[in-house]
Scaffold this motif. Structure first.
Motif, short mmCIF file in Angstrom:
data_model
loop_
_atom_site.label_atom_id
_atom_site.label_comp_id
_atom_site.label_asym_id
_atom_site.label_seq_id
_atom_site.Cartn_x
_atom_site.Cartn_y
_atom_site.Cartn_z
N LEU A 21 0.82 -1.20 0.00
CA LEU A 21 0.00 0.00 0.00
C LEU A 21 0.86 1.25 0.00
O LEU A 21 0.61 2.19 -0.76
CB LEU A 21 -0.93 0.00 1.22
CG LEU A 21 -1.78 1.27 1.40
CD1 LEU A 21 -2.72 1.46 0.23
CD2 LEU A 21 -2.54 1.22 2.71
N MET A 152 -10.86 -1.78 1.59
CA MET A 152 -10.08 -1.46 0.39
C MET A 152 -10.63 -0.23 -0.32
O MET A 152 -9.89 0.63 -0.79
CB MET A 152 -10.05 -2.66 -0.56
CG MET A 152 -9.25 -3.84 -0.05
SD MET A 152 -7.49 -3.47 0.06
CE MET A 152 -6.86 -4.43 -1.30
N HIS A 156 -8.43 3.31 -0.60
CA HIS A 156 -8.04 3.82 -1.92
C HIS A 156 -8.69 5.16 -2.26
O HIS A 156 -8.49 5.68 -3.35
CB HIS A 156 -8.35 2.76 -2.99
CG HIS A 156 -7.50 1.54 -2.84
ND1 HIS A 156 -7.92 0.29 -3.20
CD2 HIS A 156 -6.25 1.37 -2.33
CE1 HIS A 156 -6.98 -0.59 -2.94
NE2 HIS A 156 -5.95 0.04 -2.42
N THR A 160 -2.90 4.86 -3.07
CA THR A 160 -2.87 3.97 -4.21
C THR A 160 -1.84 2.86 -3.95
O THR A 160 -0.82 3.10 -3.29
CB THR A 160 -2.46 4.70 -5.50
OG1 THR A 160 -1.20 5.36 -5.29
CG2 THR A 160 -3.50 5.75 -5.86
N PRO A 161 -2.10 1.66 -4.44
CA PRO A 161 -1.13 0.57 -4.25
C PRO A 161 0.12 0.79 -5.09
O PRO A 161 0.10 1.52 -6.09
CB PRO A 161 -1.89 -0.67 -4.71
CG PRO A 161 -2.92 -0.16 -5.66
CD PRO A 161 -3.30 1.21 -5.16
#
Length: 277
Positions: A21, A152, A156, A160-161
């Motif tokens: 993450l 999740m 988000h 952002t991953p």
């Protein structure tokens, strides 16, 4: 995430890959939690820690060392008991008097997470507390598979991953293949350009670097002004004492003593002024 990691590991030149993450040197999600057992149980008081979800194998990509217990693995999926890994800063801050592995925490809407391992610290940009610009903050890791869909979606909104890839060398062809591989996961998935971790570290310290550059420029300007002022002072002194200096040398004064009679008071003034706070 799993399919992307599988494809990236098949790219020639890639040593390992994972998803996280928040990268080191960046601000990550912070979340409240409760300690549920041991001498450090806080009787329902809410503590705070940084939290990252990762894919199994992430720690190997960044070479984050395992200190105790085990790392997160493929079996830590949605149907398994919630498992969490914490770093050494977390243990020192919240669990100094008890064995961390096997301790239990409550966070993120789940009744109980079991600490299964302790890993080394990484530097993060603080989002709370009185830390420096970068610090080894308390940090917990869980697998992406054990995060709920609701969590999740919420995470988000702000974060952002990040795909993390370790390569044998930074060849342009390898970088292009990695970018194409990520783009091939989903044509509608926006993927930012790749950058080395050193760039991430530099970006995290950009403001401090700007302040240091500004301080250096101001110090250089002050030194220049001081030098010009000293030059003017010495020049004026020499012009006023030209006849005196000529008489001194005519009466046998050496060049060294004559020059020192001019520079000595200036040197004393510089030393005196440099002692001011």
């Amino acid at each position: 995430f799993d399919e992307g990691v599988r494809r990236l590991r098949g790219v020639e030149g890639v040593v390992d890959a994972g998803v996280v993450l928040g990268l080191p040197y960046e601000r990550v999600l912070n979340i409240g939690f409760h300690r549920l057992d041991g001498p450090n149980v806080n009787d329902g008081r809410n503590e705070i820690t940084n939290l990252c979800y990762v894919t199994p194998g992430f720690f190997d990509v960044l070479r984050i060392p395992l200190r105790k217990g085990r790392l997160l693995r493929e079996g830590d999926s949605a149907g398994a008991a919630p498992a969490i890994v914490v770093n050494e800063a977390f243990v020192q801050t919240y669990l100094p008097k008890q064995e961390p592995v096997g301790s239990h925490l409550a966070m993120g809407g789940k009744e109980m997470w079991t600490i299964v391992g302790v890993v080394g610290n990484v530097q993060q940009r603080p989002g709370w507390g009185s830390f420096g610009p970068l610090a080894p903050m308390p940090l917990a890791y869980v697998t992406a598979g054990q995060m709920s869909e609701k969590a999740m979606m919420m995470i988000h909104t702000w974060f952002t991953p990040n795909w993390v890839v370790r390569t044998r060398q930074t060849q342009p062809a390898t970088m292009a293949t990695i970018q194409q591989t990520l783009a091939g996961l989903d044509p509608l998935l926006p993927v930012a350009p790749l950058q080395p971790i050193s760039r991430t570290q530099s970006d995290a310290l950009r403001f401090q670097q700007f302040l240091m550059s500004l301080l250096t420029a101001l110090a250089a300007l002050a030194l220049t002004l001081a030098s010009v002022g000293l030059y003017g002072l010495i020049s004026n002194s020499v012009q006023e004492r030209t006849r005196e200096l000529g008489i001194r040398m005519a009466l046998g004064a050496s060049l060294r003593l004559t020059v020192w009679s001019v520079l000595g008071p200036v040197a004393a003034l510089v030393v005196y002024c440099s002692r001011w706070p």
